[in-house]
Design a protein around this motif. Sequence first.
Motif, PDB file in Angstrom:
ATOM      1  N   GLU A  62     107.147  83.143   8.882  1.00 22.60           N
ATOM      2  CA  GLU A  62     107.182  84.128   7.831  1.00 22.60           C
ATOM      3  C   GLU A  62     105.784  84.137   7.137  1.00 22.60           C
ATOM      4  N   ASN A  64     104.846  84.064   3.908  1.00 23.40           N
ATOM      5  CA  ASN A  64     105.540  83.913   2.608  1.00 23.40           C
ATOM      6  C   ASN A  64     105.374  82.481   2.122  1.00 23.40           C
ATOM      7  N   SER A  66     106.156  81.027  -0.480  1.00 24.64           N
ATOM      8  CA  SER A  66     107.454  80.206  -1.173  1.00 24.64           C
ATOM      9  C   SER A  66     107.980  79.578   0.175  1.00 24.64           C
ATOM     10  N   GLU A 156     112.262  81.954  -2.796  1.00 28.48           N
ATOM     11  CA  GLU A 156     111.804  82.478  -1.254  1.00 28.48           C
ATOM     12  C   GLU A 156     111.903  84.041  -1.546  1.00 28.48           C
ATOM     13  N   GLY A 159     107.212  86.271  -2.328  1.00 28.24           N
ATOM     14  CA  GLY A 159     106.243  85.897  -1.509  1.00 28.24           C
ATOM     15  C   GLY A 159     105.024  85.396  -2.253  1.00 28.24           C
ATOM     16  N   GLU A 160     104.756  86.147  -3.245  1.00 24.95           N
ATOM     17  CA  GLU A 160     103.397  85.546  -4.210  1.00 24.95           C
ATOM     18  C   GLU A 160     103.764  85.450  -5.430  1.00 24.95           C
ATOM     19  N   SER A 162     105.075  82.950  -6.984  1.00 27.73           N
ATOM     20  CA  SER A 162     106.521  82.151  -6.946  1.00 27.73           C
ATOM     21  C   SER A 162     105.931  80.683  -8.136  1.00 27.73           C
ATOM     22  N   SER A 206     107.822  91.417  -8.333  1.00 30.58           N
ATOM     23  CA  SER A 206     107.628  90.043  -8.633  1.00 30.58           C
ATOM     24  C   SER A 206     107.828  89.732 -10.057  1.00 30.58           C
TER      25      SER A 206
END
Length: 299
Positions: A62, A64, A66, A156, A159-160, A162, A206
């Motif tokens: 993934e 991602n 997180s 999770e 993705g950005e 976090s 986000s």
Amino acid sequence: MELSVVVSTLNDRERLLSCLDALGDRTPPSTEIIVVNGPSSDGTTGTVRERDDVDVLVEISERNRSVSRNAGLEVATGDIIAFLDGEYAIDTDWYSAIDDAITTETAIVTGPVTGGPVGTTDQSSQRIAGRTVTLFHGENVAFERSVLEAIDGFDEYLGEESERDCAHRMATLGCEVTWSESMAARCEVGTDGGRADPDWGATYRSLSYRLAKNYGPRPSVLARTVGSALRDGASGVCRLASGDATPTGWVSDGTDVVTNIARGLWDGVRARYADRSTQRNPNGISERHDRAVQIYDRR
């Protein structure tokens, strides 16, 4: 201090090598190095497996950050966990800065990041709903393991950014964040590409998600989100006037922002009521154990 360093990388082999070389030269042999890769297609896996200074290589599927950080946290054994992006190389005093800063009063330490697409050269805080939130750079930060376990790792859904959500949840626990100029990381290997345009939709999904999740559906959450969108929209008008943007692009960005604010607020409220504990993390490390596609463990 038993330190584990989780290095996240994605199709960035050359800068990863610079990062690992610096860690090998500037941290004690007892430091546990964990590389979380993926899904890369540039030969990173083979290159890392040929090195003898990486203790664990975790392959994930993934894109991602997180997920990458939680995958590293799952296999780390240190009582202090540091997160470092593979594009950054640490400075000489990076390890000693962590060792000096982590005490019973300080659970988190971070430092300046330079040379990358998004740098941080000083500490910043926000006052939200009567709470002071001290932000930190997620690509150069170290935690006491106990505080990461207390918030169930990273969310999770994000993705950005976090780490910003993490900062809000750490503030709820009263955790102190220390800024150390000596804990510096920098990008030593340049790239020949330009800087990518912001993904405004993802940015505002986000923002609205983490505010709604951590503070609930209160008017100040909507006001802060809309105020930020209006300021960015005004900047877009300036770019439009100067010829750096097109009317079609500006309208498209605005539509993405409105749509994703609504989606983020809805998902954030749902997440808040899905986990009413102080963790505020219904998408944390304990929710799944299938992040890793393959683990190469040399310990």
